[in-house]
Design an enzyme around this catalytic site. Structure first.
Site, PDB file in Angstrom:
ATOM      1  N   ASN A 168       0.847  -1.193   0.000  1.00 34.73           N
ATOM      2  CA  ASN A 168       0.000   0.000   0.000  1.00 34.73           C
ATOM      3  C   ASN A 168       0.883   1.244   0.000  1.00 34.73           C
ATOM      4  OD1 ASN A 168      -1.952   1.957   0.324  1.00 34.73           O
ATOM      5  ND2 ASN A 168      -2.420   1.432   2.447  1.00 34.73           N
ATOM      6  N   TRP A 169       0.950   1.907  -1.152  1.00 31.20           N
ATOM      7  CA  TRP A 169       1.809   3.088  -1.278  1.00 31.20           C
ATOM      8  C   TRP A 169       1.220   4.335  -0.616  1.00 31.20           C
ATOM      9  CZ3 TRP A 169       3.325   2.684  -7.180  1.00 31.20           C
ATOM     10  CH2 TRP A 169       4.313   1.711  -7.331  1.00 31.20           C
ATOM     11  N   LYS A 170      -0.067   4.303  -0.294  1.00 31.61           N
ATOM     12  CA  LYS A 170      -0.739   5.457   0.301  1.00 31.61           C
ATOM     13  C   LYS A 170      -0.520   6.694  -0.589  1.00 31.61           C
ATOM     14  CE  LYS A 170      -0.390   3.278   4.775  1.00 31.61           C
ATOM     15  NZ  LYS A 170      -0.318   3.448   6.238  1.00 31.61           N
ATOM     16  N   HIS A 221     -10.014   1.336   4.853  1.00 31.24           N
ATOM     17  CA  HIS A 221      -8.748   1.464   5.584  1.00 31.24           C
ATOM     18  C   HIS A 221      -8.941   2.406   6.764  1.00 31.24           C
ATOM     19  CE1 HIS A 221      -4.556   2.497   6.425  1.00 31.24           C
ATOM     20  NE2 HIS A 221      -4.220   1.396   5.772  1.00 31.24           N
ATOM     21  N   GLU A 237      -7.281   4.754   7.883  1.00 30.24           N
ATOM     22  CA  GLU A 237      -7.018   6.171   7.577  1.00 30.24           C
ATOM     23  C   GLU A 237      -8.206   6.798   6.866  1.00 30.24           C
ATOM     24  OE1 GLU A 237      -2.255   5.220   7.281  1.00 30.24           O
ATOM     25  OE2 GLU A 237      -3.400   5.540   5.449  1.00 30.24           O
ATOM     26  N   GLU A 254      -5.941  -4.721  10.265  1.00 29.05           N
ATOM     27  CA  GLU A 254      -4.898  -3.723  10.493  1.00 29.05           C
ATOM     28  C   GLU A 254      -5.151  -2.969  11.800  1.00 29.05           C
ATOM     29  OE1 GLU A 254      -3.083  -2.233   6.462  1.00 29.05           O
ATOM     30  OE2 GLU A 254      -5.082  -1.410   6.708  1.00 29.05           O
ATOM     31  N   GLY A 310       2.138   2.295  10.551  1.00 34.30           N
ATOM     32  CA  GLY A 310       3.095   3.388  10.423  1.00 34.30           C
ATOM     33  C   GLY A 310       3.851   3.728  11.683  1.00 34.30           C
ATOM     34  N   SER A 324       3.045  -2.166  10.138  1.00 32.69           N
ATOM     35  CA  SER A 324       4.501  -2.221  10.336  1.00 32.69           C
ATOM     36  C   SER A 324       5.098  -3.563   9.905  1.00 32.69           C
ATOM     37  CB  SER A 324       4.855  -1.917  11.795  1.00 32.69           C
ATOM     38  OG  SER A 324       4.412  -0.613  12.151  1.00 32.69           O
ATOM     39  N   GLY A 363       3.066  -1.220   4.237  1.00 34.03           N
ATOM     40  CA  GLY A 363       2.876   0.172   3.831  1.00 34.03           C
ATOM     41  C   GLY A 363       4.200   0.811   3.477  1.00 34.03           C
TER      42      GLY A 363
END
Length: 253
Positions: free
Chosen positions: A9-11, A96, A98, A168, A174, A214, A235
């Site tokens: 997941n590049w976000k 997600h 976020e 998650e 992160g 992580s 990530g």
């Protein structure tokens, strides 16, 4: 037998030049898709580059990080699931933490998106998490399955077989602090038991459950060794091609 599934997941990261460099670096360095299925969840602005690459490099699948629940209309700034499917996107990440935290996405909204993704013949990766506060009060087990139940309302048995569930814990995303193998297995086992309650053992045992939080090349093998863990969602560690190659090739480490 569930095929292991690893999704980077590049976000909201990387420039076009960096994306092209990454794709060039992973070319020929990914495992056989029969052994490990690999995907990259990229920003929608890079979907064209990614899907074109995936058509040539068949060991990699394209995933979107989000979409809207309507195919078209006056929804400025949103991403159409129909357009994603037309481009050759295989998976869409939904719910997600976020998205829930920063953009107020609700379980009801995510359920509508799941249906839209399935209607466009793509596979939803349905994310659910738990908060550190819930874990501290030993109440996380009720919390973590709720988003799964809500996201799957009205989803048929045939469609349920296709989905992927992403576990998650928000406190691990992160932060550099991954959940332990035992903690991950505990939550993923509970998710699978919930799926059994909803669809029965046979279907639940076909659904892949992946862990994100992580993940890196050092801990991926331990995570993947858990009985109910079928993959990972790295990530930050998926932004560098060398690290991503190590993660997807964990079976050779």
């Amino acid at each position: 037998m569930r095929t292991p599934f690893i999704v980077g997941n590049w976000k909201m990261n990387l420039t076009l030049h960096e994306v092209e460099e990454f794709l060039d670096a992973v070319k020929g360095n990914l495992p056989d898709p029969k052994d490990v299925e690999c995907a990259i969840a990229a920003s929608s602005i890079y979907m064209d580059v990614l899907t074109r690459f995936c058509k040539e490099e068949t060991n990699l699948k394209a995933a979107a990080q989000n979409c809207f629940y309507k195919d078209s209309g006056a929804y400025t700034g949103e991403v159409s699931p129909m357009a994603l499917a037309d481009m050759g996107v295989n998976y869409v990440m939904l719910g997600h933490s976020e998205r829930r935290k920063y953009f107020g996405e609700t379980n009801k909204m995510i359920n509508k998106k799941v249906k839209a993704v399935l209607a466009n013949n793509m596979v939803p990766i349905i994310c659910c998490d738990e908060t550190m506060a819930k874990r501290k009060t030993y109440d996380e087990m009720n919390w973590v399955v709720n988003p799964v139940i809500e996201a799957l309302k009205g989803i048929s048995e045939d469609d349920a077989k296709k989905i992927v569930i992403g576990y998650e814990p928000s406190w691990a995303i992160g932060t550099g602090k991954s959940a332990s193998g035992a903690e991950i297995q505990e939550a993923c086992f509970l998710i699978r038991e919930t799926l059994k309650d909803l669809y029965g053992d046979d279907i639940a045992n076909q659904i892949r459950i992946v862990y994100g939080g992580s993940v890196n090349a050092r801990n991926v093998s331990e995570i993947m060794s858990q009985d109910d863990v079928d993959g990972v969602l790295p990530g930050k560690s998926s932004l560098k091609a060398k690290e991503f190659i190590k993660i997807v090739n964990y079976q050779n480490n």
